[in-house]
Motif scaffolding. Structure first.
Motif, PDB file in Angstrom:
ATOM      1  N   THR A   6      45.472  34.862  47.597  1.00  0.00           N
ATOM      2  CA  THR A   6      45.092  34.259  46.323  1.00  0.00           C
ATOM      3  C   THR A   6      43.582  34.407  46.142  1.00  0.00           C
ATOM      4  OG1 THR A   6      44.649  32.007  47.114  1.00  0.00           O
ATOM      5  CG2 THR A   6      46.953  32.581  46.636  1.00  0.00           C
ATOM      6  N   GLY A   7      43.136  34.261  44.899  1.00  0.00           N
ATOM      7  CA  GLY A   7      41.702  34.405  44.632  1.00  0.00           C
ATOM      8  C   GLY A   7      41.193  35.794  44.928  1.00  0.00           C
ATOM      9  N   ALA A   8      42.048  36.806  44.744  1.00  0.00           N
ATOM     10  CA  ALA A   8      41.681  38.171  45.138  1.00  0.00           C
ATOM     11  C   ALA A   8      40.595  38.766  44.259  1.00  0.00           C
ATOM     12  CB  ALA A   8      42.922  39.057  45.110  1.00  0.00           C
ATOM     13  N   ARG A   9      40.270  38.114  43.141  1.00  0.00           N
ATOM     14  CA  ARG A   9      39.200  38.608  42.279  1.00  0.00           C
ATOM     15  C   ARG A   9      37.829  38.240  42.816  1.00  0.00           C
ATOM     16  NH1 ARG A   9      39.561  36.959  36.053  1.00  0.00           N
ATOM     17  NH2 ARG A   9      39.786  34.977  37.123  1.00  0.00           N
ATOM     18  N   GLY A  13      38.012  36.799  48.664  1.00  0.00           N
ATOM     19  CA  GLY A  13      39.391  37.251  48.562  1.00  0.00           C
ATOM     20  C   GLY A  13      39.503  38.762  48.595  1.00  0.00           C
ATOM     21  N   ALA A  14      38.636  39.461  47.869  1.00  0.00           N
ATOM     22  CA  ALA A  14      38.664  40.920  47.858  1.00  0.00           C
ATOM     23  C   ALA A  14      38.363  41.482  49.248  1.00  0.00           C
ATOM     24  CB  ALA A  14      37.668  41.459  46.838  1.00  0.00           C
ATOM     25  N   ALA A  15      37.439  40.849  49.964  1.00  0.00           N
ATOM     26  CA  ALA A  15      37.121  41.299  51.321  1.00  0.00           C
ATOM     27  C   ALA A  15      38.294  41.060  52.268  1.00  0.00           C
ATOM     28  CB  ALA A  15      35.868  40.592  51.831  1.00  0.00           C
ATOM     29  N   ALA A  32      45.435  34.850  38.310  1.00  0.00           N
ATOM     30  CA  ALA A  32      45.917  34.443  36.999  1.00  0.00           C
ATOM     31  C   ALA A  32      45.791  35.583  35.997  1.00  0.00           C
ATOM     32  CB  ALA A  32      45.140  33.221  36.508  1.00  0.00           C
ATOM     33  N   ASP A  33      44.955  36.565  36.326  1.00  0.00           N
ATOM     34  CA  ASP A  33      44.764  37.737  35.477  1.00  0.00           C
ATOM     35  C   ASP A  33      44.817  38.985  36.355  1.00  0.00           C
ATOM     36  OD1 ASP A  33      44.126  39.543  33.483  1.00  0.00           O
ATOM     37  OD2 ASP A  33      41.977  39.067  33.497  1.00  0.00           O
ATOM     38  N   PRO A  34      46.027  39.401  36.763  1.00  0.00           N
ATOM     39  CA  PRO A  34      46.120  40.529  37.701  1.00  0.00           C
ATOM     40  C   PRO A  34      45.560  41.830  37.152  1.00  0.00           C
ATOM     41  CG  PRO A  34      48.290  39.941  36.828  1.00  0.00           C
ATOM     42  CD  PRO A  34      47.347  38.856  36.416  1.00  0.00           C
ATOM     43  N   GLU A  35      45.495  41.975  35.816  1.00  0.00           N
ATOM     44  CA  GLU A  35      44.926  43.186  35.237  1.00  0.00           C
ATOM     45  C   GLU A  35      43.443  43.323  35.558  1.00  0.00           C
ATOM     46  OE1 GLU A  35      46.817  41.046  33.563  1.00  0.00           O
ATOM     47  OE2 GLU A  35      48.652  42.245  33.331  1.00  0.00           O
ATOM     48  N   SER A  36      42.822  42.207  35.964  1.00  0.00           N
ATOM     49  CA  SER A  36      41.392  42.245  36.283  1.00  0.00           C
ATOM     50  C   SER A  36      41.124  42.751  37.700  1.00  0.00           C
ATOM     51  CB  SER A  36      40.781  40.850  36.130  1.00  0.00           C
ATOM     52  OG  SER A  36      41.298  39.962  37.125  1.00  0.00           O
ATOM     53  N   LEU A  37      42.157  42.966  38.488  1.00  0.00           N
ATOM     54  CA  LEU A  37      41.978  43.356  39.889  1.00  0.00           C
ATOM     55  C   LEU A  37      41.815  44.864  40.021  1.00  0.00           C
ATOM     56  CD1 LEU A  37      44.683  41.011  41.486  1.00  0.00           C
ATOM     57  CD2 LEU A  37      42.222  40.613  41.262  1.00  0.00           C
ATOM     58  N   THR A  38      41.013  45.435  39.176  1.00  0.00           N
ATOM     59  CA  THR A  38      40.879  46.890  39.139  1.00  0.00           C
ATOM     60  C   THR A  38      40.110  47.451  40.326  1.00  0.00           C
ATOM     61  OG1 THR A  38      38.910  46.628  37.738  1.00  0.00           O
ATOM     62  CG2 THR A  38      41.018  46.969  36.627  1.00  0.00           C
ATOM     63  N   ALA A  39      39.317  46.609  40.995  1.00  0.00           N
ATOM     64  CA  ALA A  39      38.499  47.102  42.103  1.00  0.00           C
ATOM     65  C   ALA A  39      39.292  47.221  43.408  1.00  0.00           C
ATOM     66  CB  ALA A  39      37.300  46.183  42.318  1.00  0.00           C
TER      67      ALA A  39
END
Length: 279
Positions: A6-9, A13-15, A32-39
């Protein structure tokens, strides 16, 4: 086995996602906005999850055996119940050292993290609490002023904290997810040095090749500025925290070296890695 992050943005979380992938794990990243996880890398499964809402929770947890969790009181009990029903065996919670600090009983930051810890303790699911101190990334709040050559408006420039690199937080969390030795442990995570706000600002300015000037403001002015971004109770807690630590270095913890087998990363290294943000 799938691990839900969770909190992958966020930076931590990304690390965590990157480290789990490097370890060969299957990762499902929730936002909550998976489309934002582009990185995130293409092999990461992206799912929609709002921890405050029950919608889609059971689908998100299908096949998940471990979770890296941000502390969000809203929906914590619902998540724990659904995780137990789905067969999740271990949750690693990103908690806060505010729980261990003076004034924790009245601190909204400490209270929200303690609430989630209590829910997990009662859930019957294995848990590890990663209680992190102040993030090194908090220094990014100074980036506009340092970039533009404007003074930093600080009420307590000599207030100390022990800034911890987000890579260290993530590395500890991943080790806790993959190593059963840390099940049931509360890990207290700080950087290796207690540094004043002025010292931290000087380190990031030096790394960026900039000058830094501190302008002293009153606690009342600082409180008013903070309440533009956070609730008043949280702002008051942050001001009181800095007042209590004004000119007072605090202890650091050894849990990063104990878990990772290496020293915690110094704030100066974080400053060099993020220098571009201050230029």
């Amino acid at each position: 086995m799938t691990i839900l992050v969770t909190g992958a943005r966020g930076r931590v979380g990304a690390a965590v996602v990157r480290e789990l992938l490097a370890a060969g794990e299957k990762v499902r990243a929730a936002s909550a906005d998976p489309e934002s996880l582009t990185a995130l890398p293409d092999e990461v499964e992206r799912v929609r999850l709002d921890l405050a809402s029950p919608q889609g929770l059971h689908e998100v947890l299908q096949g998940v055996r471990k979770i890296f969790l941000y502390a969000q009181p809203a929906g914590a009990a619902r998540l724990a119940d659904a995780a137990a029903a789905a067969g999740v065996g271990h949750i690693v919670l990103l908690s806060s050292l505010a729980i261990d600090s003076h004034g924790a009983d009245t601190s909204p930051i400490a209270q929200q993290h303690r609430l989630v810890e209590d829910v997990l303790r009662a859930s019957g699911i294995g848990w590890t609490f990663v209680r992190a101190g102040g993030f090194a990334t908090n220094a990014l709040q100074w980036a506009p002023e340092i970039r533009e050559g404007r003074p930093l408006r600080l009420a307590y420039p000599e207030a100390h904290s022990e800034p911890v690199h987000e890579s260290d937080i993530a590395a500890v969390a991943v080790r806790a997810l993959l190593d059963e030795a840390h099940r049931g442990a509360t890990l207290r995570i700080t950087g290796p040095q207690s540094l004043s706000a002025r010292q931290q600002a000087e380190l990031v300015a030096a790394a960026a090749g900039r000058d830094v000037v501190v302008r002293l403001i009153t606690p009342e002015e600082y409180l008013k500025e903070l309440t533009a971004f956070v609730p008043e109770a949280v702002a008051a807690t942050l001001v009181a925290y800095q007042a209590e630590r004004d000119g007072r270095p605090h202890r650091t913890y050894d849990d990063i070296p104990a878990v990772l087998g290496r020293p915690a990363l110094p704030f100066g290294q974080w400053a060099k890695e993020n220098a571009e943000a201050f230029r």
